[in-house]
Write a protein that holds these residues in place. Sequence first.
Motif, PDB file in Angstrom:
ATOM      1  N   ILE A  61      -3.079   5.757  -5.035  1.00 50.49           N
ATOM      2  CA  ILE A  61      -1.844   5.447  -4.314  1.00 50.49           C
ATOM      3  C   ILE A  61      -0.805   4.977  -5.314  1.00 50.49           C
ATOM      4  O   ILE A  61      -1.012   3.991  -6.026  1.00 50.49           O
ATOM      5  N   GLY A  62       0.329   5.674  -5.379  1.00 54.38           N
ATOM      6  CA  GLY A  62       1.402   5.290  -6.288  1.00 54.38           C
ATOM      7  C   GLY A  62       1.947   6.479  -7.041  1.00 54.38           C
ATOM      8  O   GLY A  62       1.405   7.593  -6.964  1.00 54.38           O
ATOM      9  N   ASP A  63       3.029   6.253  -7.796  1.00 52.21           N
ATOM     10  CA  ASP A  63       3.634   7.339  -8.563  1.00 52.21           C
ATOM     11  C   ASP A  63       4.319   6.830  -9.825  1.00 52.21           C
ATOM     12  O   ASP A  63       5.154   7.502 -10.408  1.00 52.21           O
ATOM     13  N   GLY A  64       3.971   5.604 -10.258  1.00 49.43           N
ATOM     14  CA  GLY A  64       4.517   5.062 -11.502  1.00 49.43           C
ATOM     15  C   GLY A  64       3.519   5.228 -12.634  1.00 49.43           C
ATOM     16  O   GLY A  64       2.493   5.905 -12.497  1.00 49.43           O
ATOM     17  N   PRO A  65       3.777   4.600 -13.782  1.00 52.28           N
ATOM     18  CA  PRO A  65       2.887   4.738 -14.934  1.00 52.28           C
ATOM     19  C   PRO A  65       1.427   4.399 -14.663  1.00 52.28           C
ATOM     20  O   PRO A  65       0.530   5.108 -15.127  1.00 52.28           O
ATOM     21  N   ALA A  66       1.162   3.324 -13.918  1.00 52.52           N
ATOM     22  CA  ALA A  66      -0.227   2.943 -13.645  1.00 52.52           C
ATOM     23  C   ALA A  66      -0.935   4.005 -12.817  1.00 52.52           C
ATOM     24  O   ALA A  66      -2.083   4.374 -13.101  1.00 52.52           O
TER      25      ALA A  66
ATOM     26  N   SER B  75       4.347   7.179  -1.006  1.00 46.50           N
ATOM     27  CA  SER B  75       5.025   6.992   0.274  1.00 46.50           C
ATOM     28  C   SER B  75       6.454   7.528   0.254  1.00 46.50           C
ATOM     29  O   SER B  75       7.082   7.667   1.295  1.00 46.50           O
ATOM     30  N   SER B  76       6.954   7.832  -0.939  1.00 43.80           N
ATOM     31  CA  SER B  76       8.313   8.356  -1.076  1.00 43.80           C
ATOM     32  C   SER B  76       8.276   9.652  -1.872  1.00 43.80           C
ATOM     33  O   SER B  76       7.212  10.227  -2.098  1.00 43.80           O
ATOM     34  N   ALA B  77       9.437  10.109  -2.301  1.00 49.03           N
ATOM     35  CA  ALA B  77       9.504  11.335  -3.088  1.00 49.03           C
ATOM     36  C   ALA B  77       8.834  11.134  -4.437  1.00 49.03           C
ATOM     37  O   ALA B  77       8.833  10.029  -4.993  1.00 49.03           O
TER      38      ALA B  77
ATOM     39  N   ARG C 289       1.091  14.429  -3.789  1.00 47.83           N
ATOM     40  CA  ARG C 289       1.770  14.636  -2.506  1.00 47.83           C
ATOM     41  C   ARG C 289       2.759  13.507  -2.253  1.00 47.83           C
ATOM     42  O   ARG C 289       2.434  12.329  -2.434  1.00 47.83           O
ATOM     43  N   SER C 290       3.931  13.879  -1.806  1.00 43.80           N
ATOM     44  CA  SER C 290       4.966  12.895  -1.479  1.00 43.80           C
ATOM     45  C   SER C 290       4.977  12.618   0.016  1.00 43.80           C
ATOM     46  O   SER C 290       4.336  13.316   0.804  1.00 43.80           O
TER      47      SER C 290
ATOM     48  N   ASN D  58      13.058   4.936   9.532  1.00 42.50           N
ATOM     49  CA  ASN D  58      13.029   3.668  10.271  1.00 42.50           C
ATOM     50  C   ASN D  58      11.621   3.104  10.330  1.00 42.50           C
ATOM     51  O   ASN D  58      11.395   1.906  10.134  1.00 42.50           O
ATOM     52  N   LEU D  59      10.655   3.993  10.589  1.00 44.09           N
ATOM     53  CA  LEU D  59       9.270   3.555  10.699  1.00 44.09           C
ATOM     54  C   LEU D  59       8.733   3.070   9.352  1.00 44.09           C
ATOM     55  O   LEU D  59       8.016   2.074   9.278  1.00 44.09           O
ATOM     56  N   VAL D  60       9.081   3.776   8.284  1.00 48.33           N
ATOM     57  CA  VAL D  60       8.673   3.346   6.948  1.00 48.33           C
ATOM     58  C   VAL D  60       9.239   1.957   6.649  1.00 48.33           C
ATOM     59  O   VAL D  60       8.538   1.088   6.121  1.00 48.33           O
TER      60      VAL D  60
END
Length: 539
Positions: free
Chosen positions: A9-14, A34-36, A146-147, A466-468
């Motif tokens: 879960i995530g999309d940064g360096p870690a 959870s985002s693009a 997946r985004s 809104n839900l996010v």
Amino acid sequence: MEAWDIIVIGDGPAALRSAAQSAKHGAKTLLISSSALGGGDNSALDGLAAPIQEMNNRGHREDTIKSGYFLCDQDIVASKTSSAIDEMNHLEKSGVVFSRDSKGLPSTHKGIGHNSPRLVDAGDASIRDIQQVLEEQCMKHGVVRRSDQLPVMLVETNQKVDGIVTLDMINGQFVAIQTKALIIADGGFEGLFQGTSIGFGMDLALQAGMPLRGMEFIAKTPLGVANSKLTISSSILGYGASLCNASGDALSADTMTDLCEVVLESGPAVLDGRDMGDNKTWWSSVFRTVKSATGVDMNKFTIGLENRVNQTIGGIPTDEHGRAVVGSWARWFTGLYAAGDSACSGLNGAGTLPGNRLLDSLSGGNNAGTHAAQWVKTQSFANTENIVNMLQSCVDNHHITGDQESAETVRRIGSINSKLLDIATKFTSGPNSAEELSNYLAELSTAAEVAQTIHLDQTSLVANTNLVAKYRMQAGIRLLTCSIRSSLARNESRGVHKRADFKDENPELIHHITVDNEGNVGTLALRKGQKDNWVLAPQ
């Protein structure tokens, strides 16, 4: 039902480092955000701390322990600082162009809290370039990314990971995914104090019964640009920019925590970048962004600054392999890992050292991905029935309050977010007493009740921002509650944690504090060095 060896879960360096390593070692790996995709995070803002001009990592590890006010796990500090040069080499070989010295070697400078020059970076391109090369590593090793996948539940049986339930914002449906191991690496909750986004993974673990550690420690930087949401890297100070008070006197301190105190006492601070010379080329993007946001040309004028939260130190307690531990170092929440700002790895204690944030993300991601990939080879998928039941529970319990009759009688997200930001701001504005902390908890309890009746303008699950925002707000309430409870349990002032009724350090509190979602407070022993000896004895 989909089944993956490892889900990240995530999309940064870690997250990217974890995913690439697990896939490299043969694990079938899925990364969800959870985002693009490509947004990343700010963990590379201050560059990377690596002792490339030193004989060994001794100075780096001791500076880290001192900046952590002796609440670091010292064997983990020794391990991570010894891996720093390898992580730098990995980035460089992958394509990151660090600034160079006259000999053509990566240029180092002495960051705040460092006793030797060991910060390396690519100027204001550090975040972008590191994100790009790590994404390329994921593609190279076959990671599926997946985004717009909102994680809503960690499914477990007796603290063993079965899988997760996500909300697929593209197709508008809840989805159950089976996995042998889950790596949470989508960041901390510092965005809560700035009115921006936070990671969801830490809250998933909290709701699944995982106690969080070190949540009372919230770090600040004095380089927040006043009247904007911009934060400038402290690395710019190594390129000739100077931090001054309004009279032009230079401001300095031994640690970032102390520097924030100096700025607070001196009055408004400014950043002077007018005499950076040719080094300005490494920071041209910052100069342009500041001018666009504030109208101030840093080539001609100083820019006003303010202290600002930039990192939350607490998170999921992890060991040297990135495994999430529960209650003691010997007990693992089986199959659960964490890395980067989602984890409380032991590298940062009660304060931070510039460049260690990225080191923690890279080293922690590497460790978690490598260990998980080896571990899942001997594991099988478990308890499919539980995942199916939890999926149905999410579907049955999901309800959007969005009908026209209720639109005028229930609260909207904006009002609760404003209240949450107000509590968070008061909490981090100065030393708090037990009475003040208890009042914050009461306010959060009320906010949590009101949040259940939030009105949403969007009723479809497809791209429902809104839900996010609602999920993010509810997660923020739980995490801030945890943070305040942890602060209430630490009856001392140490590092970035300040108590008005306990103004001194307490040598009896050289241990970690954990808090779970029910408010239960526990402790976790501090780890020493090899053979149970201190690397650097507490002073």
